[in-house]
Scaffold this motif. Structure first.
Motif, short mmCIF file in Angstrom:
data_model
loop_
_atom_site.label_atom_id
_atom_site.label_comp_id
_atom_site.label_asym_id
_atom_site.label_seq_id
_atom_site.Cartn_x
_atom_site.Cartn_y
_atom_site.Cartn_z
N PRO A 172 0.81 -1.23 0.00
CA PRO A 172 0.00 0.00 0.00
C PRO A 172 0.84 1.27 0.00
N LEU A 173 2.00 1.23 0.64
CA LEU A 173 2.88 2.41 0.62
C LEU A 173 3.47 2.63 -0.77
N LEU A 174 3.87 1.53 -1.43
CA LEU A 174 4.40 1.63 -2.78
C LEU A 174 3.31 2.14 -3.73
N ASP A 175 2.08 1.67 -3.55
CA ASP A 175 0.97 2.15 -4.38
C ASP A 175 0.79 3.66 -4.24
N ARG A 176 0.99 4.16 -3.05
CA ARG A 176 0.88 5.61 -2.84
C ARG A 176 1.95 6.37 -3.60
N LEU A 177 3.18 5.85 -3.56
CA LEU A 177 4.28 6.52 -4.28
C LEU A 177 4.01 6.52 -5.78
N ILE A 178 3.46 5.43 -6.27
CA ILE A 178 3.13 5.35 -7.70
C ILE A 178 1.98 6.29 -8.02
N HIS A 179 0.97 6.33 -7.14
CA HIS A 179 -0.17 7.23 -7.34
C HIS A 179 0.27 8.69 -7.36
N ARG A 180 1.26 9.03 -6.52
CA ARG A 180 1.75 10.40 -6.47
C ARG A 180 2.67 10.72 -7.65
N GLY A 181 3.09 9.71 -8.39
CA GLY A 181 3.97 9.93 -9.54
C GLY A 181 5.44 9.94 -9.19
N ASP A 182 5.78 9.57 -7.94
CA ASP A 182 7.19 9.56 -7.54
C ASP A 182 7.95 8.41 -8.19
N ILE A 183 7.27 7.28 -8.35
CA ILE A 183 7.85 6.07 -8.94
C ILE A 183 6.86 5.55 -9.98
N GLN A 184 7.38 4.91 -11.02
CA GLN A 184 6.51 4.29 -12.02
C GLN A 184 6.67 2.77 -11.96
N ARG A 185 5.59 2.07 -12.22
CA ARG A 185 5.62 0.61 -12.29
C ARG A 185 5.34 0.19 -13.73
N SER A 186 6.17 -0.70 -14.27
CA SER A 186 5.95 -1.18 -15.63
C SER A 186 6.29 -2.67 -15.69
N THR A 187 6.08 -3.26 -16.84
CA THR A 187 6.32 -4.69 -17.02
C THR A 187 7.45 -4.91 -18.03
#
Length: 233
Positions: free
Chosen positions: A108-123
């Protein structure tokens, strides 16, 4: 009412600091201290509750130092509230709390960072066969500002705010500080200052935060104990 405050939690900031851009394969990022991460994030959540005066430490005969929730002071952040709710059931030792609440915090903390645009998740596709989720990005301006604040305290001797002092203490206590050597020089002076912060020696500006400082020092020392028995990544 619980939710996701505009202000990032201490645990969010810590996870963003631990994100190491371009440290994995194909330019992906990794998170420092993955093997001990749940202890570190739980320590940050507890420290945040201490700084916000939602919890305090208490001493019990035969039980030692325990953390207890302050009645009527639940936090508004839903992740912190889940930790507070666990502590509110009864006073518990820090090690018990770290082990109980830590494993469920990363995602959930990582999801927040991604939601804020601090980190991106890709495949990424590995060996042309397997799809693997990876973390990308630099951490943005917010990570830069957090690194600058911690570096100013550890390298330049700046007076820390309680929040920055707690972040620096947790990074040092977790054993991950050497992995920041490109951004924060790993010198004897830095090590000495970091150890002072671990012990709650935050300086004059934080004098009004005496209770929170004591709570955080107890938490950090328990993170050190927990991290010490885990293998490093």
């Amino acid at each position: 009412m619980t939710g996701r405050p505009a202000q990032p939690s201490l645990a969010e900031d810590l996870l963003l600091l631990l994100f190491q851009p371009n440290s994995g394969s194909q330019g992906a990022g990794t998170i420092a201290g993955e093997n001990t991460l749940f202890y570190i994030l739980a320590g940050a959540a507890l420290a945040d509750l201490g700084l916000g005066e939602h919890v305090r430490t208490t001493s019990r005969r035969f039980a030692g130092t325990l953390v207890e929730a302050i009645e009527g002071r639940p936090p508004g952040d839903d992740i912190l509230r889940s930790v507070w709710d666990y502590v509110a059931k009864k006073p518990r030792g820090v090690q018990t709390i770290l082990a109980a609440v830590g494993p469920r915090l990363r995602e959930p903390l990582l999801d927040r960072l991604i939601h804020r645009g601090d980190i991106q998740r890709s495949t990424h596709r590995t060996l042309g066969l397997f799809d693997t989720q990876v973390l990308e990005g630099s951490g943005g301006e917010r990570r830069e500002s957090l690194i600058a604040a911690v570096r100013a305290v550890l390298v330049d001797g700046a007076e820390p705010t309680p929040r920055v002092a707690a972040l620096a203490a947790l990074i040092s206590g977790s054993g991950t500080l050497p992995q920041f050597h490109k951004e924060i020089p790993w010198t004897s002076a830095v090590i000495t200052r970091a150890k002072e912060l671990e012990q709650g020696n935050w300086g004059a500006e934080a004098a009004a935060e005496a209770v929170a400082r004591t709570v955080t020092a107890v938490i950090v020392n328990n993170v050190i104990i927990a991290a010490a028995v885990q293998p490093r990544t």
